[in-house]
Design an enzyme around this catalytic site. Sequence first.
Site, PDB file in Angstrom:
ATOM      1  N   CYS A 112       0.724  -1.217  -0.159  1.00  0.00           N
ATOM      2  CA  CYS A 112       0.063  -0.231  -0.033  1.00  0.00           C
ATOM      3  C   CYS A 112       0.918   1.435   0.091  1.00  0.00           C
ATOM      4  CB  CYS A 112      -0.934   0.023   1.115  1.00  0.00           C
ATOM      5  SG  CYS A 112      -2.080  -1.588   1.124  1.00  0.00           S
ATOM      6  N   HIS A 252      -3.569   6.856   3.084  1.00  0.00           N
ATOM      7  CA  HIS A 252      -3.917   5.675   2.143  1.00  0.00           C
ATOM      8  C   HIS A 252      -5.276   5.152   2.973  1.00  0.00           C
ATOM      9  CE1 HIS A 252      -4.100   1.560   1.145  1.00  0.00           C
ATOM     10  NE2 HIS A 252      -3.880   1.086   2.422  1.00  0.00           N
ATOM     11  N   ASN A 282     -10.094  -0.426  -0.382  1.00  0.00           N
ATOM     12  CA  ASN A 282      -8.591  -0.294  -0.142  1.00  0.00           C
ATOM     13  C   ASN A 282      -8.156  -0.989  -1.343  1.00  0.00           C
ATOM     14  OD1 ASN A 282      -5.967  -0.652   0.386  1.00  0.00           O
ATOM     15  ND2 ASN A 282      -6.209  -1.625   2.145  1.00  0.00           N
TER      16      ASN A 282
HETATM   17  O1  UT7 Z   1      -3.990  -1.794   3.403  1.00  0.00           O
HETATM   18  C1  UT7 Z   1      -2.864  -2.384   4.267  1.00  0.00           C
HETATM   19  C2  UT7 Z   1      -3.320  -2.243   5.404  1.00  0.00           C
HETATM   20  N1  UT7 Z   1      -4.311  -2.855   5.835  1.00  0.00           N
HETATM   21  C3  UT7 Z   1      -5.318  -2.256   6.741  1.00  0.00           C
HETATM   22  O2  UT7 Z   1      -5.005  -1.235   7.311  1.00  0.00           O
HETATM   23  C4  UT7 Z   1      -6.326  -2.975   7.282  1.00  0.00           C
HETATM   24  C5  UT7 Z   1      -6.370  -3.061   8.886  1.00  0.00           C
HETATM   25  N2  UT7 Z   1      -7.371  -3.751   9.716  1.00  0.00           N
HETATM   26  C6  UT7 Z   1      -8.704  -3.386   9.676  1.00  0.00           C
HETATM   27  O3  UT7 Z   1      -9.045  -2.795   8.849  1.00  0.00           O
HETATM   28  C7  UT7 Z   1      -9.771  -4.249  10.525  1.00  0.00           C
HETATM   29  O4  UT7 Z   1      -8.932  -4.698  11.365  1.00  0.00           O
HETATM   30  C8  UT7 Z   1     -10.627  -4.983   9.812  1.00  0.00           C
HETATM   31  C9  UT7 Z   1     -11.468  -4.143   8.960  1.00  0.00           C
HETATM   32  C10 UT7 Z   1      -9.962  -6.015   8.969  1.00  0.00           C
HETATM   33  C11 UT7 Z   1     -11.480  -6.050  10.566  1.00  0.00           C
HETATM   34  O5  UT7 Z   1     -12.104  -4.969  11.622  1.00  0.00           O
HETATM   35  P1  UT7 Z   1     -11.928  -5.025  13.183  1.00  0.00           P
HETATM   36  O6  UT7 Z   1     -12.648  -4.257  13.890  1.00  0.00           O
HETATM   37  O7  UT7 Z   1     -10.404  -5.262  13.661  1.00  0.00           O
HETATM   38  O8  UT7 Z   1     -12.622  -6.480  13.191  1.00  0.00           O
HETATM   39  P2  UT7 Z   1     -11.945  -7.701  14.267  1.00  0.00           P
HETATM   40  O9  UT7 Z   1     -11.349  -8.553  13.214  1.00  0.00           O
HETATM   41  O10 UT7 Z   1     -11.713  -7.572  15.736  1.00  0.00           O
HETATM   42  O11 UT7 Z   1     -13.525  -8.746  14.346  1.00  0.00           O
HETATM   43  C12 UT7 Z   1     -14.609  -8.255  15.191  1.00  0.00           C
HETATM   44  C13 UT7 Z   1     -15.688  -9.155  15.248  1.00  0.00           C
HETATM   45  C14 UT7 Z   1     -15.477 -10.739  15.239  1.00  0.00           C
HETATM   46  O12 UT7 Z   1     -16.293 -11.396  15.903  1.00  0.00           O
HETATM   47  P3  UT7 Z   1     -16.358 -11.703  17.573  1.00  0.00           P
HETATM   48  O13 UT7 Z   1     -15.202 -12.373  17.356  1.00  0.00           O
HETATM   49  O14 UT7 Z   1     -16.408 -10.320  17.980  1.00  0.00           O
HETATM   50  O15 UT7 Z   1     -17.693 -12.412  17.481  1.00  0.00           O
HETATM   51  C15 UT7 Z   1     -15.117 -11.025  13.824  1.00  0.00           C
HETATM   52  O16 UT7 Z   1     -15.423 -12.681  13.511  1.00  0.00           O
HETATM   53  O17 UT7 Z   1     -16.481  -8.957  13.674  1.00  0.00           O
HETATM   54  C16 UT7 Z   1     -16.347 -10.180  13.138  1.00  0.00           C
HETATM   55  N3  UT7 Z   1     -16.038 -10.389  11.619  1.00  0.00           N
HETATM   56  C17 UT7 Z   1     -17.010  -9.841  10.744  1.00  0.00           C
HETATM   57  N4  UT7 Z   1     -18.202  -9.765  11.198  1.00  0.00           N
HETATM   58  C18 UT7 Z   1     -19.022  -9.433   9.992  1.00  0.00           C
HETATM   59  C19 UT7 Z   1     -14.911  -9.937  11.113  1.00  0.00           C
HETATM   60  N5  UT7 Z   1     -14.783  -9.401   9.628  1.00  0.00           N
HETATM   61  C20 UT7 Z   1     -16.227  -9.520   9.548  1.00  0.00           C
HETATM   62  C21 UT7 Z   1     -17.070  -9.444   8.655  1.00  0.00           C
HETATM   63  N6  UT7 Z   1     -18.516  -9.256   8.649  1.00  0.00           N
HETATM   64  N7  UT7 Z   1     -16.577  -9.113   7.194  1.00  0.00           N
END
Ligand code: UT7
Length: 329
Positions: A112, A252, A282
Site C-alpha cells: 500500500c 492511504h 482499499n
Molecule cells: O492496506 C493495508 C493495511 N491494511 C489495513 O490497514 C487493514 C487493517 N485492519 C482493519 O481494517 C480491520 O482490522 C478489519 C476491517 C480487517 C477488521 O475490523 P476489526 O474491527 O478489527 O474486526 P475484528 O477482526 O476485531 O473482528 C470483530 C468481530 C469478530 O467477531 P467476534 O469475535 O467479536 O464475535 C469477527 O469475527 O467481527 C467479526 N468479523 C466480521 N463480521 C461480519 C470480522 N470480519 C467480519 C465481516 N463481517 N466481514
Amino acid sequence: MNTTITATAKYIPEKILSNFDLEKIVDTTDDWIKSRTGITKRHIVQESEATSDMCANIAKKLLESSGKTPEEIDIIIIATSTPDHFVVSTAAIVQDKIGAINAWGYDLTAACTGFIFALETGARLIESGKYKNAIIIGADTMSSIIDYKDRNTCVIFGDGGGGVLIEQTDDDYGIVDSILKTDGSGNQFLTVPAGGSRKPASETTVKQRLHYVYQDGKTVFKYAVNRMSEVSKEIIEKNKLSSHDIKLFIPHQANQRIIDATARKCGLDLDQVFVNIDKYGNTTAGTIPIAIDEANKMNLLKSGELLLLAAFGGGFTWGSMLIRWNKML
Ligand code: UT7
C-alpha cells in the site's frame, strides 16, 4: 531543480461489488462493513482485464491531459503487488501499449506504500537531470489475490489505480520532502503465503488457499495508525510547519477508522482530510494516486498549497510525503 506533478489520472473498473453483493457470498452485513470500515462498495475488473490494462489507460490519460507524446516519456514506474506476470514487468507491457519507445521502466513492490516509494524514486531520477518526464502509477487488481470465502479480507479490498506525470521545474512547486520506512519484521501480518520462490505454486498450495491475501487485521490496524501518524507528524515538524499549514491530507484508504484516528493523532481537522474509501475500498497501491486525481479534479488545492500524503502497508512499509501543489492547466 525540483520535481513537480503536471498531470493526474485514475482508472476505476466499471463493475461494482457492493456490500449487499458480499452479503450473498460470505457471512457479513452491509451494516458491519460500513460501521467497521466505512466502505459501501468496491470496483472489480472484468475477467479479461489485468493490472497493465488499468495502467495503460491511466498512462494514456496522463499523455492526453499533459499534451506530451509517448516518445517524450523517459521512465515508467508501476507500483503494484498484482503484476500481470512475474516475468515480465507490468511497466514493460505498459511501455509497449502506449508506444513509449524511448522509455525504460520497472515495477516496484511495497504494497500500500508503493505509490509513495515510486514517486520518491521517480522524483530523484528526474532531479538527476538525466530524465525529463516520468509516469508514476500505483494500481492493483486485488480481486486476483482475494479469497471471496474469507470475510476478513474480501470486504476491504477493491481494484483500481491512478497515476501522475512528473517533470523538472525551476519553481518552488513539487515534492518538498519525504520520510520512507521499511520494517520487514512485520512481514507475516500481511502477505500472500504462496506462489513466490519460498513456496512455489503446487496442487497443495492451491488446495490450502495459500495464493490469497492473509491479513492479521487487528495488528495491521494498530501499526497503520501509529506509524502513519508518526511519520506525518515528523515531516510536519521537520519542515517547521504546523498541522494548520496543511491544506489537504491524503492518507492511504484502508479503513475509515484508521483514517480518523491518524488524522486525530496528527491534529488535523476532518475538513483537511480526503476520504473516498466508501466508493472504492482499499485498492492497495491505487488509493493515493486515485485520491490525488480526484482532489485535483475537484480543485481542492491551489498553487502553493501543501498536500501531505501518508501510507502504510505490507512489509511493513510506510511513509509520508509533502508536496507543494502546482495548479495544473
Ligand atoms: O492496506 C493495508 C493495511 N491494511 C489495513 O490497514 C487493514 C487493517 N485492519 C482493519 O481494517 C480491520 O482490522 C478489519 C476491517 C480487517 C477488521 O475490523 P476489526 O474491527 O478489527 O474486526 P475484528 O477482526 O476485531 O473482528 C470483530 C468481530 C469478530 O467477531 P467476534 O469475535 O467479536 O464475535 C469477527 O469475527 O467481527 C467479526 N468479523 C466480521 N463480521 C461480519 C470480522 N470480519 C467480519 C465481516 N463481517 N466481514
